[in-house]
Motif scaffolding. Structure first.
Motif, PDB file in Angstrom:
ATOM      1  N   LEU A  99      38.606  -0.560  19.146  1.00 34.57           N
ATOM      2  CA  LEU A  99      38.023  -1.680  18.817  1.00 34.57           C
ATOM      3  C   LEU A  99      36.648  -2.319  19.848  1.00 34.57           C
ATOM      4  O   LEU A  99      35.953  -2.855  18.832  1.00 34.57           O
ATOM      5  CB  LEU A  99      39.353  -2.726  18.627  1.00 34.57           C
ATOM      6  N   ALA A 116      41.799  -9.743  15.460  1.00 35.82           N
ATOM      7  CA  ALA A 116      42.041  -8.454  14.754  1.00 35.82           C
ATOM      8  C   ALA A 116      43.380  -7.807  14.878  1.00 35.82           C
ATOM      9  O   ALA A 116      43.943  -7.444  13.839  1.00 35.82           O
ATOM     10  CB  ALA A 116      40.820  -7.377  14.575  1.00 35.82           C
ATOM     11  N   LEU A 117      43.923  -7.821  16.142  1.00 31.11           N
ATOM     12  CA  LEU A 117      45.100  -7.189  16.499  1.00 31.11           C
ATOM     13  C   LEU A 117      45.979  -8.225  15.748  1.00 31.11           C
ATOM     14  O   LEU A 117      47.319  -7.666  15.457  1.00 31.11           O
ATOM     15  CB  LEU A 117      45.238  -6.881  17.750  1.00 31.11           C
ATOM     16  N   VAL A 120      46.984  -7.690  12.095  1.00 29.34           N
ATOM     17  CA  VAL A 120      47.396  -6.505  11.629  1.00 29.34           C
ATOM     18  C   VAL A 120      48.830  -6.442  12.351  1.00 29.34           C
ATOM     19  O   VAL A 120      49.432  -5.299  12.316  1.00 29.34           O
ATOM     20  CB  VAL A 120      46.680  -5.113  11.597  1.00 29.34           C
ATOM     21  N   ARG A 140      46.950   0.470  10.158  1.00 28.52           N
ATOM     22  CA  ARG A 140      46.488  -1.139  10.704  1.00 28.52           C
ATOM     23  C   ARG A 140      45.324  -1.131  11.496  1.00 28.52           C
ATOM     24  O   ARG A 140      44.650  -2.314  11.472  1.00 28.52           O
ATOM     25  CB  ARG A 140      48.079  -1.886  11.235  1.00 28.52           C
ATOM     26  N   ALA A 144      42.364  -3.176  10.763  1.00 32.35           N
ATOM     27  CA  ALA A 144      41.644  -4.373  12.036  1.00 32.35           C
ATOM     28  C   ALA A 144      40.176  -4.033  12.106  1.00 32.35           C
ATOM     29  O   ALA A 144      39.410  -4.917  12.496  1.00 32.35           O
ATOM     30  CB  ALA A 144      42.354  -4.318  13.398  1.00 32.35           C
ATOM     31  N   MET A 148      37.366  -6.994  11.416  1.00 34.70           N
ATOM     32  CA  MET A 148      37.171  -7.484  12.697  1.00 34.70           C
ATOM     33  C   MET A 148      35.749  -8.616  12.738  1.00 34.70           C
ATOM     34  O   MET A 148      35.588  -9.398  13.531  1.00 34.70           O
ATOM     35  CB  MET A 148      37.274  -6.805  14.021  1.00 34.70           C
TER      36      MET A 148
END
Lengths: 283, 235
Positions: A99, A116-117, A120, A140, A144, A148
């Protein structure tokens, strides 16, 4: 209403195989639009055309009012997010490192990774190597990554196909919230429950052709035989026409004798309608 | 051209992490060093032999690693994800080449030091080596983009390794087989000749050699860019 996606007479061929034929539809700004069809019906091809990964052979397609080819421009790539069936994650890197790359590519703050984490439900897997993740977790992380940067338009190709019911529910909630904040969502699925839960409008795609478009409730109503089913305490089931006085009389009679166990509408599901129109199951 | 240092840096850092954890590829950097140690002990008698480990570094390190990095991205579908991100073609290609460029410079320098070779003119040799590095990176990008998997890429670069590393040695047979004269136009041959011209102080020939290597580099980069643009489509 402004059209975020507009497709007119779109056609796509791979050699002699016709993947898409005379496809017409629009997706309005702020809408969740679902493309329903079984595997091989052309859903992924359509997403690839709309994200400029494939050129169409016929017709026109525009996104954000621009021809789809403009989606290749760097400034436009930040306006949409894409989740595909291939995760495209670096297996030797951790979830966070994956990410981190996209956070830097989109020029975002560090907080974008946390958000984002959380979206999900994967905060605990932050330091986990991608090669150690389950299929659902991989999906997931990919989701994310797709959202994001808070895109205006999100393309989701089978977004919950590998998820368990708990996480599917969590993702649905998140997608609804994202949509309320203004993100237009274009998703493909062969899960009719997903389409009914999430989508404002759906289109049925079969063998590259759009068979029907409308709101799920509208489609069900259109194909309904205007009847209801009554189950009595003795197990008997009766199909009764709606809006007829005889129905009211029979119901009154059963109610008086406390014979009614359950009543439900005889509306078809989206899967039933698809089957009726194409002669095959959605899966 | 849309270029962002921040995006290139992000790709470079990601490649560095991936590379350092991929022992099958990262251990390749040791090969030219081992060869250089062998030559140091055996003693290299001519410029051709001095430059063999250097040209092998270009083939085994520069081209091989670059091809594998690109092919692996294709194999795992990460290249498509990068292409769909705001990273431009230049960001991706330069970002992905910076790591291999840095490794090549370090390994070539170490190889030359181990061989105990003293260049006639350090500046001219450095120019030749730098342009050659870009050429071999371009060659690696082409091999990586042409193939679908790391396995395919490692096979595809075998002829590249043979032609460009061993080509200059085959020039010795040019007196018998005149067709081999063509090998003197290889960038690897020109690099060796560049050092010879540099020692002799022949400016015109130095410029011609550098121009030939630069010509190969430009052609390679143009082909690599064309292939990359083609790969933007998923046809």
């Amino acid at each position: 209403m402004t059209a975020e996606i507009n497709v007119e007479h779109l056609g796509k061929k791979f050699n002699e195989f016709i993947a898409l034929e005379d496809v017409n539809f629009s997706v309005h700004k702020g809408e969740i639009f679902g493309l329903l069809g079984p595997s091989g019906s052309g859903k992924t091809t359509l997403i690839k055309v709309l994200t400029a990964q494939l050129d169409q052979n016929k017709g026109k397609a525009s996104v954000f009012g621009m021809p789809v080819n403009e989606m290749k421009r760097v400034e436009n790539k930040s306006r949409f997010g894409l989740l595909t069936d291939n995760s495209g994650l670096y297996k030797r890197l951790s979830v966070e490192e994956n990410l981190m790359l996209y956070k830097d590519l989109y020029g975002l703050d560090d907080s974008a990774i946390d958000e984002a984490l959380a979206f999900v439900n994967l905060q605990d897997a932050r330091k986990k190597k991608v090669s150690k993740l389950s299929k659902g977790m991989l999906q997931r992380v990919t989701l994310a990554r797709a959202l994001m940067h808070n895109p205006d338009l999100l393309f989701l190709d089978e977004p919950t196909s590998a998820l368990d019911p708990g996480n599917t529910h969590h993702i649905y909630k998140g997608l609804r919230k994202l949509n309320e904040m203004g993100t237009t969502i274009f998703l493909t699925t062969h899960d009719m429950a997903e389409a009914e839960t999430l989508c404002d409008r759906v289109a049925f795609l079969h063998e590259g052709k759009i068979q029907a478009i409308g709101a799920p409730s509208e489609l069900r109503l259109r194909h309904s035989d205007q009847s209801m089913i009554v189950e009595l305490t003795n197990g008997e089931q009766h199909t009764l026409p709606l809006n007829e006085l005889t129905t009211a009389e029979r119901l009154e009679e059963w109610m008086r004798h406390q014979l009614i166990q359950r009543i439900w509408s005889n509306e078809p599901t989206l899967g039933d309608i698809f089957m009726e129109m194409t002669g095959r199951d959605l899966r | 051209m849309n270029v962002s240092v921040k995006r290139m840096r992000a790709i470079f850092i990601k490649d560095y992490k991936e590379f350092s954890r991929n022992y099958a590829i990262s251990t390749m950097v040791l090969m030219p060093l081992v060869l250089a140690l062998f030559y140091q002990n055996a003693g290299a008698a001519s410029l051709d032999l001095y430059f063999l480990p250097v040209n092998m570094t270009f083939a085994f390190v520069t081209t091989f690693i670059q091809a594998c990095l690109i092919a692996e991205e294709k194999e795992s579908n990460t290249l498509r994800s990068l292409m769909m991100s705001p990273a431009s073609m230049a960001d991706i290609l330069i970002g992905k080449s910076t790591l291999v460029f840095s490794i090549t410079i370090v390994i070539v320098t170490l190889t030359i030091m181990i061989l105990g070779f003293t260049p006639a003119n350090l500046f001219i040799l450095a120019a030749g080596l730098t342009i050659s590095t870009v050429f071999y990176i371009g060659l690696g990008i082409i091999c990586g983009l042409f193939t679908k998997t790391v396995m395919e890429a490692s096979v595809a670069i075998l002829p590249v390794m043979a032609i460009f590393s061993l080509g200059p040695l085959a020039m010795g047979l040019a007196e018998t087989y005149s067709v081999l004269e063509v090998l003197k136009w290889l960038p690897s041959s020109q690099l060796i000749m560049l050092e010879g011209y540099s020692a002799a102080g022949n400016i015109t020939d130095i410029i011609i050699s550098l121009a030939v290597i630069a010509g190969w580099t430009v052609i390679t980069l143009v082909i690599a860019s064309m292939l990359f643009k083609k790969r933007l489509k998923d046809e």
